[in-house]
Design an enzyme around this catalytic site. Structure first.
Site, PDB file in Angstrom:
ATOM      1  CB  THR A  89      -0.913   0.004   1.244  1.00 10.48           C
ATOM      2  OG1 THR A  89      -1.708  -1.180   1.228  1.00 10.48           O
ATOM      3  CG2 THR A  89      -1.827   1.209   1.284  1.00 10.48           C
TER       4      THR A  89
ATOM      5  N   GLY B 150       2.737  -2.983   8.382  1.00  9.63           N
ATOM      6  CA  GLY B 150       2.897  -3.240   9.812  1.00  9.63           C
ATOM      7  C   GLY B 150       4.361  -3.508  10.163  1.00  9.63           C
TER       8      GLY B 150
ATOM      9  CD  GLU C 229      -4.181  -8.774   3.332  1.00  9.07           C
ATOM     10  OE1 GLU C 229      -3.418  -8.566   4.274  1.00  9.07           O
ATOM     11  OE2 GLU C 229      -3.842  -8.649   2.149  1.00  9.07           O
TER      12      GLU C 229
HETATM   13  C1  LIG Z   1      -3.014  -9.048  11.966  1.00  9.16           C
HETATM   14  C2  LIG Z   1      -3.315  -7.942  11.010  1.00  9.16           C
HETATM   15  C3  LIG Z   1      -2.359  -7.912   9.829  1.00  9.16           C
HETATM   16  C4  LIG Z   1      -2.818  -6.836   8.907  1.00  9.16           C
HETATM   17  C5  LIG Z   1      -2.153  -7.029   7.544  1.00  9.16           C
HETATM   18  C6  LIG Z   1      -2.710  -6.093   6.508  1.00  9.16           C
HETATM   19  C7  LIG Z   1      -1.907  -6.240   5.240  1.00  9.16           C
HETATM   20  C8  LIG Z   1      -2.452  -5.470   4.086  1.00  9.16           C
HETATM   21  O1  LIG Z   1      -3.397  -4.752   4.177  1.00  9.16           O
HETATM   22  S1  LIG Z   1      -1.608  -5.806   2.645  1.00  9.16           S
HETATM   23  C9  LIG Z   1      -2.420  -4.796   1.456  1.00  9.16           C
HETATM   24  C10 LIG Z   1      -3.807  -5.338   1.111  1.00  9.16           C
HETATM   25  N1  LIG Z   1      -4.272  -4.727  -0.100  1.00  9.16           N
HETATM   26  C11 LIG Z   1      -5.264  -5.239  -0.817  1.00  9.16           C
HETATM   27  O2  LIG Z   1      -5.886  -6.217  -0.452  1.00  9.16           O
HETATM   28  C12 LIG Z   1      -5.533  -4.548  -2.126  1.00  9.16           C
HETATM   29  C13 LIG Z   1      -6.941  -4.830  -2.613  1.00  9.16           C
HETATM   30  N2  LIG Z   1      -7.001  -4.709  -4.077  1.00  9.16           N
HETATM   31  C14 LIG Z   1      -6.968  -5.816  -4.870  1.00  9.16           C
HETATM   32  O3  LIG Z   1      -6.870  -6.941  -4.446  1.00  9.16           O
HETATM   33  C15 LIG Z   1      -7.046  -5.581  -6.370  1.00  9.16           C
HETATM   34  O4  LIG Z   1      -6.647  -4.290  -6.724  1.00  9.16           O
HETATM   35  C16 LIG Z   1      -8.495  -5.757  -6.870  1.00  9.16           C
HETATM   36  C17 LIG Z   1      -8.905  -7.209  -6.619  1.00  9.16           C
HETATM   37  C18 LIG Z   1      -9.426  -4.827  -6.113  1.00  9.16           C
HETATM   38  C19 LIG Z   1      -8.565  -5.410  -8.333  1.00  9.16           C
HETATM   39  O5  LIG Z   1      -7.653  -6.274  -9.004  1.00  9.16           O
HETATM   40  P1  LIG Z   1      -7.280  -5.966 -10.528  1.00  9.16           P
HETATM   41  O6  LIG Z   1      -6.291  -6.956 -10.946  1.00  9.16           O
HETATM   42  O7  LIG Z   1      -6.971  -4.533 -10.645  1.00  9.16           O
HETATM   43  O8  LIG Z   1      -8.588  -6.129 -11.388  1.00  9.16           O
HETATM   44  P2  LIG Z   1      -9.703  -7.246 -11.434  1.00  9.16           P
HETATM   45  O9  LIG Z   1     -10.216  -7.229 -12.824  1.00  9.16           O
HETATM   46  O10 LIG Z   1     -10.693  -6.992 -10.353  1.00  9.16           O
HETATM   47  O11 LIG Z   1      -8.997  -8.674 -11.182  1.00  9.16           O
HETATM   48  C20 LIG Z   1      -8.389  -9.325 -12.279  1.00  9.16           C
HETATM   49  C21 LIG Z   1      -8.600 -10.807 -12.112  1.00  9.16           C
HETATM   50  O12 LIG Z   1      -7.859 -11.218 -10.941  1.00  9.16           O
HETATM   51  C22 LIG Z   1      -8.722 -11.921 -10.061  1.00  9.16           C
HETATM   52  N3  LIG Z   1      -8.241 -11.665  -8.713  1.00  9.16           N
HETATM   53  C23 LIG Z   1      -8.201 -10.475  -8.081  1.00  9.16           C
HETATM   54  N4  LIG Z   1      -7.668 -10.632  -6.869  1.00  9.16           N
HETATM   55  C24 LIG Z   1      -7.357 -11.944  -6.741  1.00  9.16           C
HETATM   56  C25 LIG Z   1      -6.772 -12.741  -5.707  1.00  9.16           C
HETATM   57  N5  LIG Z   1      -6.420 -12.200  -4.535  1.00  9.16           N
HETATM   58  N6  LIG Z   1      -6.600 -14.058  -5.934  1.00  9.16           N
HETATM   59  C26 LIG Z   1      -6.977 -14.600  -7.094  1.00  9.16           C
HETATM   60  N7  LIG Z   1      -7.535 -13.928  -8.119  1.00  9.16           N
HETATM   61  C27 LIG Z   1      -7.714 -12.606  -7.932  1.00  9.16           C
HETATM   62  C28 LIG Z   1     -10.101 -11.344 -10.327  1.00  9.16           C
HETATM   63  O13 LIG Z   1     -11.111 -12.245  -9.897  1.00  9.16           O
HETATM   64  C29 LIG Z   1     -10.068 -11.184 -11.837  1.00  9.16           C
HETATM   65  O14 LIG Z   1     -10.249 -12.462 -12.377  1.00  9.16           O
HETATM   66  P3  LIG Z   1     -10.900 -12.581 -13.861  1.00  9.16           P
HETATM   67  O15 LIG Z   1      -9.877 -11.938 -14.764  1.00  9.16           O
HETATM   68  O16 LIG Z   1     -11.089 -14.050 -14.051  1.00  9.16           O
HETATM   69  O17 LIG Z   1     -12.190 -11.812 -13.825  1.00  9.16           O
HETATM   70  C1  LIG Z   2      -4.329  -1.391  10.607  1.00 12.23           C
HETATM   71  C2  LIG Z   2      -3.878  -1.451   9.176  1.00 12.23           C
HETATM   72  C3  LIG Z   2      -2.790  -2.252   8.820  1.00 12.23           C
HETATM   73  C4  LIG Z   2      -2.355  -2.301   7.496  1.00 12.23           C
HETATM   74  N1  LIG Z   2      -1.236  -3.057   7.175  1.00 12.23           N
HETATM   75  C5  LIG Z   2      -0.794  -3.045   5.898  1.00 12.23           C
HETATM   76  C6  LIG Z   2       0.387  -3.778   5.551  1.00 12.23           C
HETATM   77  O1  LIG Z   2       1.004  -4.426   6.388  1.00 12.23           O
HETATM   78  N2  LIG Z   2       0.838  -3.726   4.257  1.00 12.23           N
HETATM   79  C7  LIG Z   2       0.177  -3.005   3.294  1.00 12.23           C
HETATM   80  O2  LIG Z   2       0.616  -3.004   2.144  1.00 12.23           O
HETATM   81  N3  LIG Z   2      -0.969  -2.314   3.595  1.00 12.23           N
HETATM   82  C8  LIG Z   2      -1.447  -2.315   4.870  1.00 12.23           C
HETATM   83  N4  LIG Z   2      -2.594  -1.623   5.185  1.00 12.23           N
HETATM   84  C9  LIG Z   2      -3.241  -0.806   4.160  1.00 12.23           C
HETATM   85  C10 LIG Z   2      -4.561  -1.418   3.699  1.00 12.23           C
HETATM   86  O3  LIG Z   2      -4.316  -2.562   2.945  1.00 12.23           O
HETATM   87  C11 LIG Z   2      -5.299  -0.342   2.880  1.00 12.23           C
HETATM   88  O4  LIG Z   2      -5.697   0.658   3.785  1.00 12.23           O
HETATM   89  C12 LIG Z   2      -6.522  -0.939   2.170  1.00 12.23           C
HETATM   90  O5  LIG Z   2      -6.082  -1.778   1.123  1.00 12.23           O
HETATM   91  C13 LIG Z   2      -7.425   0.164   1.583  1.00 12.23           C
HETATM   92  O6  LIG Z   2      -6.686   1.035   0.759  1.00 12.23           O
HETATM   93  P1  LIG Z   2      -6.690   2.633   1.096  1.00 12.23           P
HETATM   94  O7  LIG Z   2      -6.544   2.809   2.532  1.00 12.23           O
HETATM   95  O8  LIG Z   2      -5.718   3.277   0.195  1.00 12.23           O
HETATM   96  O9  LIG Z   2      -8.165   3.082   0.711  1.00 12.23           O
HETATM   97  P2  LIG Z   2      -8.689   3.443  -0.848  1.00 12.23           P
HETATM   98  O10 LIG Z   2      -8.196   2.398  -1.726  1.00 12.23           O
HETATM   99  O11 LIG Z   2      -8.264   4.871  -1.049  1.00 12.23           O
HETATM  100  O12 LIG Z   2     -10.221   3.337  -0.611  1.00 12.23           O
HETATM  101  C14 LIG Z   2     -10.887   4.334   0.187  1.00 12.23           C
HETATM  102  C15 LIG Z   2     -12.362   4.078   0.046  1.00 12.23           C
HETATM  103  O13 LIG Z   2     -12.740   4.302  -1.310  1.00 12.23           O
HETATM  104  C16 LIG Z   2     -13.728   3.353  -1.723  1.00 12.23           C
HETATM  105  N5  LIG Z   2     -13.225   2.602  -2.868  1.00 12.23           N
HETATM  106  C17 LIG Z   2     -11.948   2.418  -3.218  1.00 12.23           C
HETATM  107  N6  LIG Z   2     -11.868   1.663  -4.343  1.00 12.23           N
HETATM  108  C18 LIG Z   2     -13.129   1.384  -4.698  1.00 12.23           C
HETATM  109  C19 LIG Z   2     -13.727   0.617  -5.749  1.00 12.23           C
HETATM  110  N7  LIG Z   2     -12.998  -0.026  -6.689  1.00 12.23           N
HETATM  111  N8  LIG Z   2     -15.068   0.542  -5.785  1.00 12.23           N
HETATM  112  C20 LIG Z   2     -15.824   1.148  -4.834  1.00 12.23           C
HETATM  113  N9  LIG Z   2     -15.324   1.863  -3.810  1.00 12.23           N
HETATM  114  C21 LIG Z   2     -14.004   1.975  -3.747  1.00 12.23           C
HETATM  115  C22 LIG Z   2     -13.963   2.436  -0.522  1.00 12.23           C
HETATM  116  O14 LIG Z   2     -15.063   2.909   0.237  1.00 12.23           O
HETATM  117  C23 LIG Z   2     -12.692   2.602   0.316  1.00 12.23           C
HETATM  118  O15 LIG Z   2     -12.922   2.432   1.705  1.00 12.23           O
HETATM  119  C24 LIG Z   2      -3.046  -1.546   6.511  1.00 12.23           C
HETATM  120  C25 LIG Z   2      -4.143  -0.753   6.859  1.00 12.23           C
HETATM  121  C26 LIG Z   2      -4.576  -0.715   8.189  1.00 12.23           C
HETATM  122  C27 LIG Z   2      -5.774   0.127   8.546  1.00 12.23           C
END
Ligand SMILES: CCCCCCCC(=O)SCCNC(=O)CCNC(=O)[C@H](O)C(C)(C)COP(=O)(O)OP(=O)(O)OC[C@H]1O[C@@H](n2cnc3c(N)ncnc32)[C@H](O)[C@@H]1OP(=O)(O)O
Ligand SMILES: Cc1cc2nc3c(=O)[nH]c(=O)nc-3n(C[C@H](O)[C@H](O)[C@H](O)COP(=O)(O)OP(=O)(O)OC[C@H]3O[C@@H](n4cnc5c(N)ncnc54)[C@H](O)[C@@H]3O)c2cc1C
Length: 616
Positions: free
Chosen positions: A89, A128, A371
């Protein structure tokens, strides 16, 4: 707070390592790492700064790196010789991964990647442990070869000197600031300027850059998203645990606290005798059980899929992705809603820090965001349901967890209402399929009217997310039904225990029915008498489960240290512990607080003098 958390986390990790060696010698099985993280996190109320190291850094090295790369980096990470995080992120992007700005340019002359975060918005932000704890990270960047974008790639990047912990040249790293909870985790920021890493620091199990700069594409680009799938599965279990902790606290408090006689002249009853209190507390106990079972099911599926992916069989990835999204969203939404409802069920004392319900909420709540933000993941599942509905229309088979969609699609109407468990479950599934059909009609009409697929997804977003939510309800309720009614080990259960489980199933199905009555009535005719009968059954089953509430939450088996709550302690001495906690407050160290002479006395005196003057 951060250094205290690191100290606790290290102590707990050492303890865990010794337990693992005792119970799982040399095993790299994921469970101990999982439970380890949960155990450590549970012991550190301000969050575990090693969480992302345990859950994502080590796992990404194992699953996304080659065997050689695992030997070079993964083994040291598994052994906690280096501490890493997962830096994906950015300040400017979290959801839209294809919009990430950090870049990795391949320099074939030196066989290195040059890593940059070109703008402030490109800075990694949130990972984190990044702020102060980690000396390594998985750095997720857009890969460029000869300035041509190749998609996302992961790089092992050392950010701090292993001896001095000083940030290395070209690294700008620090803490992002106070949060609403988890303030022991030191979530951080990271900027890189012309930071060079050897070619072999790019994780290359699924995609490669050869020394001469040729790019070998991954057979399935989505496998680079796999580390997130793992954490989504973990969130489902972690958040059901948080809900179980809060349910334990509120249940124990509800059988200690007495308030408000139900009959005039009668003694004040335990507050759990009030039906409305039972409706606040007991469904949350059951929801925690329901999600724990669903999360365990999902974890098994994750393990199987991870092994298949390791063998380059990606066939189960789409189903796991859909279920991981569904469960991560449903569990994080329902657990945060449930924990807040349980806090409110404890009256004023529920608002005290000594009750710990606020902190449990603050630990559970961010799972709705990290996530993959929940509404975004529901949209993901909505899109997948659209694809699967096209399969249904073409008469093709669906993935096992969606088989009910095919079955319901063949029903011309809903069968005679009986109110049985099977009927209630089918009603939720039937409503889900009705919602999918409506969403598909809207989505398809938009695509037919020349809207792009992404625009059609956006403008059909409300119906897509509704269909996704009902698909989640169907999966979770179906899983619970199978575990209670058709489990192979059902005959090993005592009749009494089976009865308690069946009461929990009755409560869960009726509760979900009432929660989605509007969605169900759109597709199924149900009479007022049939609905009233379910209302009576709801009141009845709450009464039936009331005597078992404490035993069920005791079976969650949380040590008082984990609950860390004056309201939920096993011995029930709530008032003594509340008072003990109050006396420990720093303001109670002196009878007259310092601010009296400095502020309060002059303030009151000035007001008294002004009052006298105004009388003259
Ligand atoms: C204890 C606490 C610990 C906390 C830890 C926190 C750690 C974090 O937060 S790490 C950061 C997390 N960030 C995220 O999760 C980011 C979320 N965003 C996404 O996953 C992607 O941008 C997403 C899914 C919204 C859009 O993906 P994108 O590739 O741009 O387009 P999209 O067309 O939707 O997906 C393409 C294809 O991939 C597939 N796909 C997407 N994600 C996944 C996945 N995770 N696994 C398998 N397939 C996937 C889709 O189903 C789609 O398949 P198809 O082509 O068959 O339709
Ligand atoms: C406690 C904590 C721990 C984290 N740890 C990690 C880590 O270890 N590693 C890491 O990489 N990240 C980490 N993250 C980041 C986390 O993965 C992101 O905050 C999360 O993926 C959302 O992205 P953003 O915050 O940029 O929100 P954005 O992507 O800016 O989204 C903001 C809002 O816009 C709207 N939105 C965005 N996209 C769409 C869409 N396609 N359609 C409709 N609405 C939409 C939703 O309402 C969303 O809540 C952490 C976050 C938190 C809070």
């Amino acid at each position: 707070m951060a250094s205290m958390s690191v100290k606790h986390a290290i102590a707990a990790a050492k303890k865990l390592r010794s337990l693992q060696e005792r119970f799982n010698p040399g095993g790299s099985d994921i469970y101990p790492a999982l439970m380890g993280d949960e155990a450590i996190t549970a012991l550190i109320p301000s969050g575990n700064p090693l969480s992302v190291h345990i859950l994502m850094f080590t796992r990404a090295l194992r699953e996304q790196g080659t065997d050689e790369q695992y030997e070079k980096f993964g083994r040291r990470a598994d052994n906690n010789e280096i501490i890493g995080t997962f830096a994906q992120t950015e300040l400017g992007h979290g959801t839209y991964l294809r919009g990430l700005e950090a870049r990795a340019d391949y320099d074939r002359g030196t066989e290195e990647f040059v890593l940059n975060t070109p703008k402030l918005s490109s800075y990694k932000w949130w990972p984190g442990g990044l702020g102060q704890t980690c000396n390594y990270c998985i750095f997720v960047a857009q890969l460029y070869i000869d300035n041509e974008a190749k998609g996302m790639a992961m790089f092992v990047v050392q950010i701090r000197d292993e001896e001095t912990h000083m940030p290395l040249p070209g690294v700008h790293v620090g803490e992002i600031g106070k949060k609403m909870g988890l303030n022991g985790v030191n979530n951080g920021f990271l900027g890189l300027k012309d930071y060079r890493v050897p070619r072999l620091n790019m994780l290359m199990r699924h995609q490669q850059v050869l020394p001469d700069g040729r790019f070998v594409k991954s057979p399935v680009s989505q496998v680079s998203y796999f580390p997130m799938v793992f954490v989504r599965c973990m969130v489902a279990r972690q958040n059901s645990n948080y809900l179980a902790q809060a349910a334990t606290i509120a249940t124990r408090y509800s059988v200690i606290r007495r308030q408000s006689p139900i009959e005039e002249g009668q003694p004040e009853p335990k507050i759990l005798e009030h039906l409305t209190q039972q409706m606040k507390v007991i469904p949350e106990i059951v929801t925690a059980v329901v999600y724990r079972l669903a999360a365990a099911n999902l974890q098994n599926m994750y393990n199987e899929t991870a092994e298949a992916v390791y063998r380059k069989d990606f066939s189960r990835l789409p189903e796991l992705h859909a279920l991981a999204c569904i469960l991560k969203v449903a569990t994080s939404y329902d657990s945060t809603y449930g924990i807040e409802r349980l806090r409110q069920a404890c009256g004023g004392h529920g608002y005290l820090t000594a009750g710990n319900l606020g902190n449990i909420f603050a630990m559970a709540a961010p799972a709705c965001t990290y996530e993959g933000e929940n509404s975004v993941l529901y949209l993901q599942v909505g899109k997948i349901l659209m694809k699967n509905w096209s399969q249904v229309l073409a008469g093709r088979e669906l993935m096992p967890s969606m088989a009910y969609i095919s079955e319901c699609s063949k029903m011309t109407s809903f069968p005679q209402w009986t109110g049985s468990w099977e009927c209630l479950l089918k009603a939720i599934q039937y409503a889900c399929v009705g919602s999918i059909r409506l969403a598909f009609q809207s989505y398809n009409a938009r695509v037919q009217s020349a809207q792009s697929q992404t625009a059609a997804v956006n403008y059909s977003g409300l119906e897509l997310t509704k269909a996704a939510e009902l698909h989640g309800r169907s999966y979770v309720a179906g899983n619970f039904y199978q575990q209670i009614v058709n489990s192979p080990n059902k005959h090993q259960r005592s009749p009494q225990f089976q009865k308690v489980l069946e009461n929990m199933l009755e409560l869960h199905l009726i509760q979900i029915f009432f929660r989605h009555l509007g969605d169900i009535l759109r597709f199924i005719r149900i009479t007022e008498d049939e609905i009233s009968a379910l209302q009576r059954r709801l009141e009845e089953v709450l009464k039936e489960l009331r005597p078992d509430a404490v035993a069920i939450t005791d079976a969650f088996d949380f040590n008082d240290k984990i609950l860390s709550s004056a309201l939920g302690c096993y011995d029930g001495n709530v008032y003594e512990r509340l008072f003990e906690a109050a006396l420990k407050h720093p303001l109670n160290r002196k009878s007259v607080p310092d601010f009296f002479e400095a502020h309060l006395k002059p303030f009151m005196k000035e007001n008294a003098d002004n009052a006298k003057k105004s009388k003259l």
